[in-house]
Design an enzyme around this catalytic site. Structure first.
Site, short mmCIF file in Angstrom:
data_model
loop_
_atom_site.label_atom_id
_atom_site.label_comp_id
_atom_site.label_asym_id
_atom_site.label_seq_id
_atom_site.Cartn_x
_atom_site.Cartn_y
_atom_site.Cartn_z
N ASP A 56 102.91 51.07 80.55
CA ASP A 56 102.14 50.87 79.33
C ASP A 56 101.25 49.65 79.56
O ASP A 56 101.74 48.62 80.03
CB ASP A 56 103.10 50.63 78.16
CG ASP A 56 102.40 50.72 76.82
OD1 ASP A 56 101.28 50.18 76.70
OD2 ASP A 56 102.96 51.32 75.89
N HIS B 263 106.32 62.30 74.40
CA HIS B 263 106.61 61.32 75.44
C HIS B 263 107.86 60.50 75.10
O HIS B 263 108.27 60.44 73.94
CB HIS B 263 105.43 60.37 75.66
CG HIS B 263 105.00 59.59 74.45
ND1 HIS B 263 104.25 60.16 73.44
CD2 HIS B 263 105.20 58.31 74.08
CE1 HIS B 263 104.00 59.24 72.52
NE2 HIS B 263 104.59 58.11 72.88
#
Ligand SMILES: [Zn+2]
Length: 173
Positions: free
Chosen positions: A30, A93
Site C-alpha cells: 500500500d 481484496h
C-alpha cells in the site's frame, strides 16, 4: 477497460511494488500504509463481493496468509492483522497489516510516512523471503444441500455514495 485502480495495477498500467504473485492473485505494498510493509492482496479477476467467485476468494485468503507469513519473516513485526473490509476500490481484496509496538493499525490512524525508495526496499525484502507453508489441496464435501435465498444487490441509481462503508473519511484500517 474499466477504471478500477487495482485492475490497472494488475495489468501494469499503474506501477506498484509487488511482493507476491501467483496464478490467481497479486500482492503489493500500500503506498499509504497504516504500518510499515502494509500490503493489499487482490484477485487478478475483477469482482466486488466474495461470493461472486468462491474459488478465487478461497485462493485469495490463502495468498493473504502467505503474504502475512512473508511479512512476519522479513520485517519481524509483533504479529500481522488481516481485514477484508470494503473500501473505496470496488475490487475484492484483503489487507495485511504488520503490527509493531508503535504502529498498531487502528481505524483512526493516519497513513505513516514513507517514500518510493523505502517501498522499493521493503518490497524486495518481503519478496525474497520463502514461506514454509503451502495451502493443502481442498476437498469440499457437500453434506447437505442448503438453499439460501441470495439477497439481490441493488446498484446505486442516483446517489453514487450510498454504500455505508464508503461514507467514512478515513478508511477502516
Ligand atoms: Zn478491478
Amino acid at each position: 477497460m474499466n477504471d478500477c485502480i487495482f485492475c490497472k495495477i494488475i495489468n501494469g498500467e499503474i506501477p506498484s511494488f509487488k511482493v507476491y504473485e501467483d496464478e490467481n492473485c497479486v500482492a503489493f505494498l500500500d503506498v499509504m500504509p497504516r504500518s510499515k510493509g502494509m500490503c493489499l492482496v487482490v484477485p487478478k479477476k475483477h469482482y466486488v463481493f466474495f461470493d461472486e467467485d468462491f474459488n478465487t476468494s478461497s485462493k485469495l485468503f490463502d495468498a493473504a496468509l502467505i503474504v502475512g507469513e512473508k511479512l512476519k519473516k522479513s520485517l519481524e513485526p509483533l504479529t500481522v492483522f488481516f481485514s477484508a473490509i470494503q473500501s473505496q476500490v470496488p475490487h475484492f481484496h484483503v489487507r495485511v497489516y504488520p503490527v509493531y509496538k508503535d504502529q498498531i493499525p487502528l481505524g483512526e490512524n493516519q497513513p505513516i510516512e514513507t517514500n518510493e525508495g523505502e517501498l522499493r526496499e521493503l518490497s524486495e525484502k518481503i519478496k525474497g523471503v520463502d514461506v514454509g507453508w503451502k495451502p493443502e489441496a481442498k476437498v469440499v464435501e457437500v453434506i447437505k444441500e442448503v438453499i439460501v435465498e441470495k439477497p439481490k444487490i441493488e446498484e446505486p441509481q442516483h446517489e453514487k455514495d450510498d454504500k455505508p462503508w464508503r461514507r467514512r473519511n478515513l478508511e477502516v484500517a
